[in-house]
Design a protein around this motif. Structure first.
Motif, PDB file in Angstrom:
ATOM      1  N   HIS A 116      37.559  17.935 -41.378  1.00  0.00           N
ATOM      2  CA  HIS A 116      37.617  16.661 -40.654  1.00  0.00           C
ATOM      3  C   HIS A 116      37.414  15.528 -41.666  1.00  0.00           C
ATOM      4  O   HIS A 116      36.429  15.527 -42.412  1.00  0.00           O
ATOM      5  N   HIS A 117      38.336  14.573 -41.675  1.00  0.00           N
ATOM      6  CA  HIS A 117      38.291  13.504 -42.678  1.00  0.00           C
ATOM      7  C   HIS A 117      36.961  12.734 -42.649  1.00  0.00           C
ATOM      8  O   HIS A 117      36.395  12.396 -43.696  1.00  0.00           O
ATOM      9  N   LEU A 118      36.452  12.466 -41.447  1.00  0.00           N
ATOM     10  CA  LEU A 118      35.213  11.676 -41.361  1.00  0.00           C
ATOM     11  C   LEU A 118      34.001  12.493 -41.781  1.00  0.00           C
ATOM     12  O   LEU A 118      33.036  11.951 -42.325  1.00  0.00           O
ATOM     13  N   GLY A 120      34.245  14.491 -44.160  1.00  0.00           N
ATOM     14  CA  GLY A 120      34.393  14.322 -45.608  1.00  0.00           C
ATOM     15  C   GLY A 120      33.659  13.070 -46.075  1.00  0.00           C
ATOM     16  O   GLY A 120      32.886  13.111 -47.033  1.00  0.00           O
ATOM     17  N   HIS A 121      33.873  11.939 -45.387  1.00  0.00           N
ATOM     18  CA  HIS A 121      33.194  10.694 -45.788  1.00  0.00           C
ATOM     19  C   HIS A 121      31.672  10.868 -45.745  1.00  0.00           C
ATOM     20  O   HIS A 121      30.950  10.288 -46.565  1.00  0.00           O
ATOM     21  N   LEU A 122      31.170  11.631 -44.785  1.00  0.00           N
ATOM     22  CA  LEU A 122      29.722  11.842 -44.703  1.00  0.00           C
ATOM     23  C   LEU A 122      29.237  12.741 -45.844  1.00  0.00           C
ATOM     24  O   LEU A 122      28.211  12.466 -46.477  1.00  0.00           O
ATOM     25  N   VAL A 146      32.712   3.011 -42.674  1.00  0.00           N
ATOM     26  CA  VAL A 146      33.526   1.792 -42.534  1.00  0.00           C
ATOM     27  C   VAL A 146      34.682   1.839 -43.527  1.00  0.00           C
ATOM     28  O   VAL A 146      34.487   1.709 -44.727  1.00  0.00           O
ATOM     29  N   SER A 147      35.880   2.035 -42.994  1.00  0.00           N
ATOM     30  CA  SER A 147      37.033   2.118 -43.892  1.00  0.00           C
ATOM     31  C   SER A 147      38.198   1.347 -43.280  1.00  0.00           C
ATOM     32  O   SER A 147      38.032   0.633 -42.283  1.00  0.00           O
ATOM     33  N   GLY A 148      39.381   1.526 -43.866  1.00  0.00           N
ATOM     34  CA  GLY A 148      40.545   0.842 -43.331  1.00  0.00           C
ATOM     35  C   GLY A 148      41.008   1.459 -42.014  1.00  0.00           C
ATOM     36  O   GLY A 148      41.678   0.798 -41.214  1.00  0.00           O
ATOM     37  N   THR A 348      35.785   5.502 -51.214  1.00  0.00           N
ATOM     38  CA  THR A 348      37.170   5.388 -50.757  1.00  0.00           C
ATOM     39  C   THR A 348      37.760   6.795 -50.635  1.00  0.00           C
ATOM     40  O   THR A 348      37.150   7.772 -51.092  1.00  0.00           O
ATOM     41  N   ASP A 349      38.935   6.906 -50.036  1.00  0.00           N
ATOM     42  CA  ASP A 349      39.497   8.232 -49.779  1.00  0.00           C
ATOM     43  C   ASP A 349      39.657   9.021 -51.072  1.00  0.00           C
ATOM     44  O   ASP A 349      40.171   8.508 -52.065  1.00  0.00           O
ATOM     45  N   ASN A 350      39.224  10.269 -51.026  1.00  0.00           N
ATOM     46  CA  ASN A 350      39.294  11.152 -52.192  1.00  0.00           C
ATOM     47  C   ASN A 350      39.254  12.592 -51.694  1.00  0.00           C
ATOM     48  O   ASN A 350      38.950  12.837 -50.516  1.00  0.00           O
TER      49      ASN A 350
HETATM   50 ZN    ZN Z   1      38.922   7.557 -45.089  1.00  0.00          ZN
END
Ligand code: ZN
Ligand code: KG4
Length: 386
Positions: A116-118, A120-122, A146-148, A348-350
């Motif tokens: 899950h992308h989010l 990932g951010h966590l 908080v992203s785009g 940022t996305d990675n």
């Molecule tokens: Zn993202």
């Protein structure tokens, strides 16, 4: 654990406009992280064009994965699993990464892990600490993503049944524009470049944040939800009612005559004082809203039946915003909470964050099937069901 026995996960991320691949060992050591931004492709349109994003991912995915393996100095054979963003995101963009990951997994007989992308951010917050050999942030935590593409408040804790894994409860999200999207759209309205967030952040200190009063963003229902589209409309109204359209048109013309992206000093020279005041006031309104709702989430845990949270996490591209960082640190400090941010390359996305988020699933060997589908609208609560 010796390097030779570490679990090396190849992560692949193509949910929006970055083609990314990374190799992460044991969910903590970043052996390689390659991110190819499509910003130059989308800048002309002032936002991400989904069809162009898919096409660019198709072009970039093979070289980006190859480069990540080369930088990590390992062959695909030496990878222990392949992790890929399954959603949420742009359907066509997700499909490029997912299809390629599946083909690699099948061809090299490696297990596949859909992420899950989010999440990932966590996990980026944990990865930042672990990669630097620093202690994990104290849990439970409130996290602001908080992203785009996303604006989300959630409570994060260790999963009692699988303590290597995070358990995430979503408490609030945006009902319309994401915070980064609001920055980008307002920058576009003002005739500034794309993506607008970093530029507005740099220009805002030149203006008076008290000059334009936007008032608080009021919402019915869940007080931890967000809404930024009204603020964007208020900026548009301000431009119209204060006769600022001519200065926007002049700026657009000057930039097109320049034929290249202006430098920061050139942007500054292209913005008159009322524009700089508007930028500063808009940014202040977004930052105040994010800070107040994040702190409301924290305070909810101080008065509820659940254990009080012990840290505040902020991640996603907008976490780079300097005013947001300062205000969150000050507000969290007042209630005695430490704030954790990943470094910009992990905010940022990675794909390193995708490999890190897959690691708990690797440990439990909860593999995804070869029939794994892309989930453009995947809700966060079901993230563990890969
Ligand atoms: Zn993202
Ligand atoms: O996380 P990210 O790279 O990609 C998405 O998942 O969307 O975030 C990109 C977003 C863009 O909207 C960009 O304008 C915003 O993050 N952003 C910023 C700053 N740096 C990037 N917004 C405000 N201030 C910044 N310094």
């Amino acid at each position: 654990m010796a390097a030779s026995t570490a679990a090396r996960i190849l992560g692949i991320e193509t949910s929006c406009d970055e083609t990314a691949a990374a190799v992460v060992a044991d969910g903590r050591d970043i052996l390689a992280s390659v991110v190819l931004s499509q910003v130059p492709v989308h800048a002309f349109y002032g936002g991400v064009v989904p069809e162009l994003a898919s096409r660019e991912h198709l072009r970039a995915i093979v070289p980006v994965v190859r480069q990540a393996l080369a930088e990590a100095a390992i062959a695909l054979d030496a990878v222990d699993a392949i992790a890929v963003t399954r959603g949420p995101g742009l359907a066509g963009a997700l499909l490029v990464g997912l299809t390629y990951a599946k083909a690699l997994a099948l061809g090299a007989s490696k297990p596949l892990l859909g992420v899950h992308h989010l999440e990932g951010h966590l996990y980026a917050v944990l990865l930042e600490q672990r990669h630097q050999h620093l202690p994990d942030p104290p849990l439970p935590a409130i996290a602001l993503v908080v992203s785009g593409g996303h604006t989300l408040l959630c409570r994060v804790d260790l999963d009692p049944q699988h303590p290597e894994q995070l358990r995430v409860d979503s408490w609030g999200h945006t009902r319309d524009d994401a915070a980064g999207e609001a920055f980008d759209k307002v920058a576009k309205l003002l005739g500034l470049g794309y993506p607008g967030g970093p530029l507005l952040d740099r220009l805002a200190p030149q203006g008076d944040a008290e000059a334009v009063s936007f008032g608080r963003i009021r919402l019915k229902g869940n007080p931890l939800d967000f809404s930024f589209s009204g603020l964007k409309t208020a900026v548009l109204r301000h431009l119209e009612t204060h006769g600022m359209e001519a200065s926007v048109a002049a700026r657009r013309q000057a930039v097109s005559q320049l034929g290249r992206a202006p430098t920061l000093d050139e942007w500054r020279a292209l913005c008159d004082p009322p524009t700089l005041d508007l930028i500063a006031s808009f940014q202040a309104a977004v930052v105040r809203d994010l800070t107040e709702r994040a702190l409301a989430a924290v305070e909810r845990t101080f008065s509820g039946t659940e254990p009080p949270v012990r840290s505040l996490w902020v991640t996603g591209g907008v976490a780079a915003n300097r005013r947001l960082r300062a205000e969150l640190r000050a507000a969290a400090g007042r209630v005695g909470l430490p704030v954790y941010w990943p470094a910009l390359r992990l905010c940022t996305d990675n794909a390193a964050m995708i490999a890190a988020a897959a690691y708990p699933h690797f440990v439990r060997q909860t593999w995804s099937s070869a029939g794994l589908t892309a989930e453009p609208q995947w809700p966060l609560g079901s993230a563990n069901q890969i």
